[in-house]
Motif scaffolding. Sequence first.
Motif, short mmCIF file in Angstrom:
data_model
loop_
_atom_site.label_atom_id
_atom_site.label_comp_id
_atom_site.label_asym_id
_atom_site.label_seq_id
_atom_site.Cartn_x
_atom_site.Cartn_y
_atom_site.Cartn_z
N LEU A 59 38.14 41.46 48.21
CA LEU A 59 36.73 41.82 48.19
C LEU A 59 35.89 40.56 48.27
O LEU A 59 35.90 39.73 47.37
CB LEU A 59 36.37 42.61 46.92
N VAL A 139 38.97 39.59 41.41
CA VAL A 139 37.63 39.40 40.90
C VAL A 139 37.15 37.96 41.07
O VAL A 139 35.99 37.71 41.36
CB VAL A 139 37.63 39.79 39.42
N ARG A 284 36.56 53.09 52.83
CA ARG A 284 37.04 51.71 52.94
C ARG A 284 38.32 51.60 53.76
O ARG A 284 38.76 50.52 54.07
CB ARG A 284 37.22 51.11 51.55
N VAL A 324 32.31 54.91 44.16
CA VAL A 324 33.50 54.45 43.44
C VAL A 324 34.04 55.49 42.47
O VAL A 324 35.21 55.48 42.15
CB VAL A 324 33.29 53.11 42.68
N ILE B 37 33.58 43.15 34.56
CA ILE B 37 32.53 42.52 35.35
C ILE B 37 31.31 43.38 35.24
O ILE B 37 31.27 44.48 35.80
CB ILE B 37 32.93 42.49 36.83
N PHE B 97 36.04 52.59 33.74
CA PHE B 97 36.41 51.68 34.83
C PHE B 97 37.34 50.55 34.40
O PHE B 97 37.60 49.65 35.18
CB PHE B 97 35.15 51.04 35.43
N ARG B 100 39.92 49.24 36.79
CA ARG B 100 39.58 48.99 38.20
C ARG B 100 38.48 47.95 38.31
O ARG B 100 37.32 48.28 38.51
CB ARG B 100 39.12 50.30 38.82
N PRO B 101 38.83 46.68 38.18
CA PRO B 101 37.80 45.63 38.11
C PRO B 101 36.87 45.58 39.32
O PRO B 101 35.65 45.44 39.15
CB PRO B 101 38.60 44.34 37.97
N LEU B 102 37.41 45.73 40.53
CA LEU B 102 36.53 45.61 41.70
C LEU B 102 35.56 46.79 41.78
O LEU B 102 34.40 46.64 42.16
CB LEU B 102 37.35 45.52 42.99
N ASP B 103 36.05 47.98 41.37
CA ASP B 103 35.16 49.14 41.35
C ASP B 103 34.08 48.99 40.29
O ASP B 103 32.94 49.38 40.48
CB ASP B 103 35.96 50.42 41.11
N LEU B 105 32.74 46.29 39.42
CA LEU B 105 31.74 45.39 40.00
C LEU B 105 30.71 46.17 40.83
O LEU B 105 29.50 46.02 40.65
CB LEU B 105 32.51 44.40 40.87
#
Lengths: 343, 300
Positions: A59, A139, A284, A324, B37, B97, B100-103, B105
């Motif tokens: 990402l 991340v 995606r 999401v 995040i 969440f 699911r770290p990217l989600d 974010l």
Amino acid sequence: MKIKREYMELGALATLALVLLVAFPLLLGGFYLNLAGKYLSFAFVAIGIVLTWGYGGILSLGQGIFFGLGGYALAMFLKIEASGSNLPDFMIWSGIKVMPAWWAPFSNIYITLAAIVLIPATMAFVFSYLVFKKRVSGVYFAIVTLALALTFTVLLVGQQSYTGGENGITNFTTFLGYDIYSHASTYAIYYTEIVLLLFVAMGSTAVIRSRLGNVVIAIRDREDRVRFSGYNTAAIKAFIFMLGALFASIGGAFFTIQAGLISPTVVGVTSSIEMVVYAAVGGRLSVPGAVLGALVVGFLQFYLSNNFPHIWLFFLGALFILVVTAMPNGLMGLLDRFALSRE
Amino acid sequence: MNFSIAVMQAFDGLSLFSVLLLMALGLAIIFGLMGVINMAHGELMTLGAYMTYLTASGFEKYAPNLMGIYILVAIPVAFLASFALGYALERLFVQWFYRRPLDTLLATWGLSLILQQAYRTIFGSGEVSVPLPSWLNGPWNLNSTIQIPLNRVFIIALAAGVTLGVYVLLNRTRSGLRIRAVTQNRAMSAAVGINTRKVDALTFALGSGLAGIAGCVFTMIGSTNPGTGQLYIVNAFIVVVFGGVQSLMGTVLSAFSIAQSQSWLEYFMSGSMAKMTMLAIVIVVLYFKPSGLFTTRVRS
């Protein structure tokens, strides 16, 4: 199932080609065609994000940088042409007397086009290879790219005499002698953009389906195993990231000519993150979805922010949350599920 | 460069340090300790700033002769408001969440957009500012050439106090022990009877409350608008990542080195170039030490 999905993807691409090449020019007037062209410039970025994020699991929140590199490169060319024998207006206002050496090459269209392709691709590959080699991912990669996007805008705003600062570069007139705002040019630019977009879309689909694509998916799901099997995962990830950057840069160049301007706001942190949502809304994992996402979000923004300016941010925020939580594979994911469930 | 300029320059860095530190402390807890995040962290700071504004307006209207001490009331008000919002967010939203770290974010970014628009609807899109209490206005004359703004001294003292408070809370109290236990080994903590979900919510709320205090401090050095939080969020993340997550001491040292280098760089070049150079240095350092400058080894 797999075969069927492949046919569906091809069908979606063909539908997309028909809509963009035939339906849009017939149904939309010059104004809306230009608008569609502007939103489609983000489709290039979104396709890149499908490759890097959807398939590669990388990402990046800094795609605006590459979008900006392409956009500013073409803007420099157009600005030089628009200024004729003079210096660009914002340079004169800042008291600059001679053309800076790094601006001069951009008076040549071939060098400009080469720069749009080579500069972002090289930067993306070198940067991301070094980073992936260090096994920075997930991340942390997202935050590093975010920091880079911030750095890039700070630089653009700070170097006002060379970049036009906060206002960016605007007031173009002609491209190789043709008036870019004439009726014929609107269509010519639009068709060029669509042909290139379809080319990028088909190329990306081919990459995803190739052996390379399989390895990329494997890296996303279990990088260690792929590395232990003897692949140089950093190089493969860097290559995919480079493709994403290249697409973003092409998109940026089209944005410049469609919107008639490029500015730090367009390439900054906020819009870099919004680019991710284009891909997320469409799906995606779907290349045609990325194009759909860019169009849907773009036109919704146009409609909502003109008619209900207070609602737009609420809506965009809710959209982020919705994609999401409720539809991780976006609009195309919904379509997919619907079609496959009817068997 | 003579001695007075050097002192004032160092002091500039010191006050930038305390602002960065206050901003990053909350994030160090939420991102560093919990691994979440939260892109809406900036909006929690903005909430603190608006709470300070409301408190100041309240004092102006109902108790104008007590205007001098409103800031002392505003700090806990800002803390509690952000604490409450943070608690609610964790319970209703963020807790789903964690894996699911990217989600997270993206979802929290969406949340930040919603909060920004909410502030815009409630407080208007313009800038609001609060008057400084008279005892914080003006300089403190160390001698005839060295002048130090009093509000900065206050901010430095506040940052020191808050940092000390967080340190004591985390390392010297039972709640702190629970927080550290849960972040180090969730399953084991649950096995020995710690209510990990409650600890999660309270930890998140604590980080949010600290963001509120940072927001309160922003009103002392500038005005507030609905987008204020966005200006600071990336910097706060950079401070935390640079210092090495999971280490509060790292955050302190990182804020210190970033602030001092930036204010010294600003002495030699333009503001934007200094900022850029600083960001570039951070990225290069992170390249060589990806886990941050001041990491303590922990078992993952």
